[in-house]
Design a protein around this motif. Structure first.
Motif, mmCIF file in Angstrom:
data_model
loop_
_atom_site.group_PDB
_atom_site.id
_atom_site.type_symbol
_atom_site.label_atom_id
_atom_site.label_comp_id
_atom_site.label_asym_id
_atom_site.label_seq_id
_atom_site.Cartn_x
_atom_site.Cartn_y
_atom_site.Cartn_z
ATOM 1 N N ALA A 4 38.944 21.146 80.165
ATOM 2 C CA ALA A 4 38.947 19.690 80.062
ATOM 3 C C ALA A 4 37.556 19.206 79.692
ATOM 4 N N VAL A 5 37.494 18.191 78.850
ATOM 5 C CA VAL A 5 36.231 17.564 78.471
ATOM 6 C C VAL A 5 36.249 16.126 78.969
ATOM 7 N N VAL A 6 35.256 15.766 79.762
ATOM 8 C CA VAL A 6 35.151 14.410 80.298
ATOM 9 C C VAL A 6 34.037 13.674 79.564
ATOM 10 N N LEU A 7 34.364 12.537 78.993
ATOM 11 C CA LEU A 7 33.410 11.743 78.214
ATOM 12 C C LEU A 7 32.685 10.769 79.126
ATOM 13 N N ALA A 8 31.401 11.063 79.384
ATOM 14 C CA ALA A 8 30.631 10.279 80.348
ATOM 15 C C ALA A 8 29.332 9.751 79.741
ATOM 16 N N GLY A 9 29.370 9.425 78.444
ATOM 17 C CA GLY A 9 28.154 9.010 77.763
ATOM 18 C C GLY A 9 28.084 7.547 77.379
ATOM 19 N N SER A 10 28.982 6.732 77.915
ATOM 20 C CA SER A 10 28.973 5.299 77.564
ATOM 21 C C SER A 10 27.863 4.563 78.311
ATOM 22 N N SER A 11 27.035 3.838 77.582
ATOM 23 C CA SER A 11 25.938 3.083 78.192
ATOM 24 C C SER A 11 26.481 1.930 79.026
ATOM 25 N N ASN A 12 25.806 1.640 80.105
ATOM 26 C CA ASN A 12 26.208 0.539 80.975
ATOM 27 C C ASN A 12 25.550 -0.747 80.490
ATOM 28 N N ASP A 13 26.033 -1.232 79.356
ATOM 29 C CA ASP A 13 25.459 -2.452 78.783
ATOM 30 C C ASP A 13 26.513 -3.542 78.578
ATOM 31 N N GLY A 14 27.636 -3.408 79.293
ATOM 32 C CA GLY A 14 28.711 -4.390 79.203
ATOM 33 C C GLY A 14 28.844 -5.195 80.479
ATOM 34 N N PRO A 15 30.037 -5.689 80.767
ATOM 35 C CA PRO A 15 30.259 -6.529 81.954
ATOM 36 C C PRO A 15 29.913 -5.857 83.280
ATOM 37 N N LEU A 16 29.984 -4.526 83.348
ATOM 38 C CA LEU A 16 29.693 -3.827 84.604
ATOM 39 C C LEU A 16 28.204 -3.823 84.938
ATOM 40 N N ARG A 17 27.397 -4.245 83.984
ATOM 41 C CA ARG A 17 25.956 -4.273 84.215
ATOM 42 C C ARG A 17 25.600 -5.155 85.400
#
Length: 251
Positions: A4-17
């Motif tokens: 399994a490959v888990v994609l964990a590279g999204s920057s926290n620059d959206g609403p969750l910031r």
């Protein structure tokens, strides 16, 4: 057995910031764990998963994953680059399970069910959909994007079973579709007027959508499966979602 490959590279620059100042969404804490840990733990509990490769910031993620079944490789930037890097790390695999890191409510049971729905796994790409009723029965406050089809109203899942050999052609053909997004005439010509009209009239079937997507991605064998687990499609991308995850996970 599958990797399994888990994609964990999204920057926290959206609403969750506004909820957390960490650099990447996968690192956002939910109770005593970070978001991606819940996903990895669900995968490790699956009887068909051999190992898990997490694609993300190595320096930040490595302290959380030190088992022999989990490895972390550096994020390459965009999601397509990260998928490619993850697939290259499991070169000999015939099929690979791709999972995003933003579905912390994912359970081992949900993953096992998805893999069972994939049957003999002879298809090139398996994609789960979940009915609106199933989602709202379990998570009545969540807000998702839905599509109206002849069989009902559905949202998509955040895990995929893919044949790595078709990834490159899928990306190339997908980019052609994206390049036409501002040209309604060109996009309609590519997709087909009949298909568009059926979609607008809500008479498009799952089988027709499956066939069209398979054709557009390079005549691959794409298969849609219907999951009964809303956890595969309820992601965390805004503060209300994080609140829901905290409550659901008891964190």
């Amino acid at each position: 057995m599958l990797d399994a490959v888990v994609l964990a590279g999204s920057s926290n620059d959206g609403p969750l910031r506004e909820c957390s100042g960490v650099r990447y969404e996968a690192l956002i804490p939910i109770g005593e764990k970070i978001m991606v840990q819940y996903v990895v733990e669900a995968l490790l509990g699956c009887r068909q998963i051999r190992r898990v490769v997490v694609v993300g910031p190595v320096a930040e993620l490595s302290p959380f994953f030190n088992g022999e079944r989990v490895s972390v490789i550096e994020t390459r930037g965009g999601i397509m680059e990260n998928i490619e890097a993850g697939l290259k790390s499991v070169l000999e695999a015939g099929r690979v399970l791709l999972v995003t890191s933003d579905i912390p409510m994912l359970t081992t049971q949900a993953v096992n069910d998805f893999l069972e729905l994939c049957g003999d796994m002879s298809g090139d790409l398996y994609y789960p959909i979940i009915s609106k009723q199933v989602v709202e029965n379990k998570f009545p406050t969540t807000r998702r994007t839905y599509v109206n089809l002849k069989e009902g109203v559905f949202t998509g899942g955040n895990l995929f079973l893919i044949n790595p050999a078709v990834f490159k052609q899928c990306v190339e053909n997908g980019q052609k579709i994206i390049s036409l997004r501002k040209s309604p005439v060109g996009l309609c010509r590519l997709i087909g007027l009949g298909f568009v009209l059926k979609f607008l009239m809500r008479s498009l079937t799952i089988a027709e959508a499956e066939q069209k997507v398979s054709q557009l991605l390079g005549r691959i064998k794409g298969i849609v499966v219907m999951s009964k687990y809303p956890e595969v499609g309820v992601d965390v991308d805004k503060p209300a979602d994080l609140t829901l995850a905290l409550k659901t996970l008891g964190a």
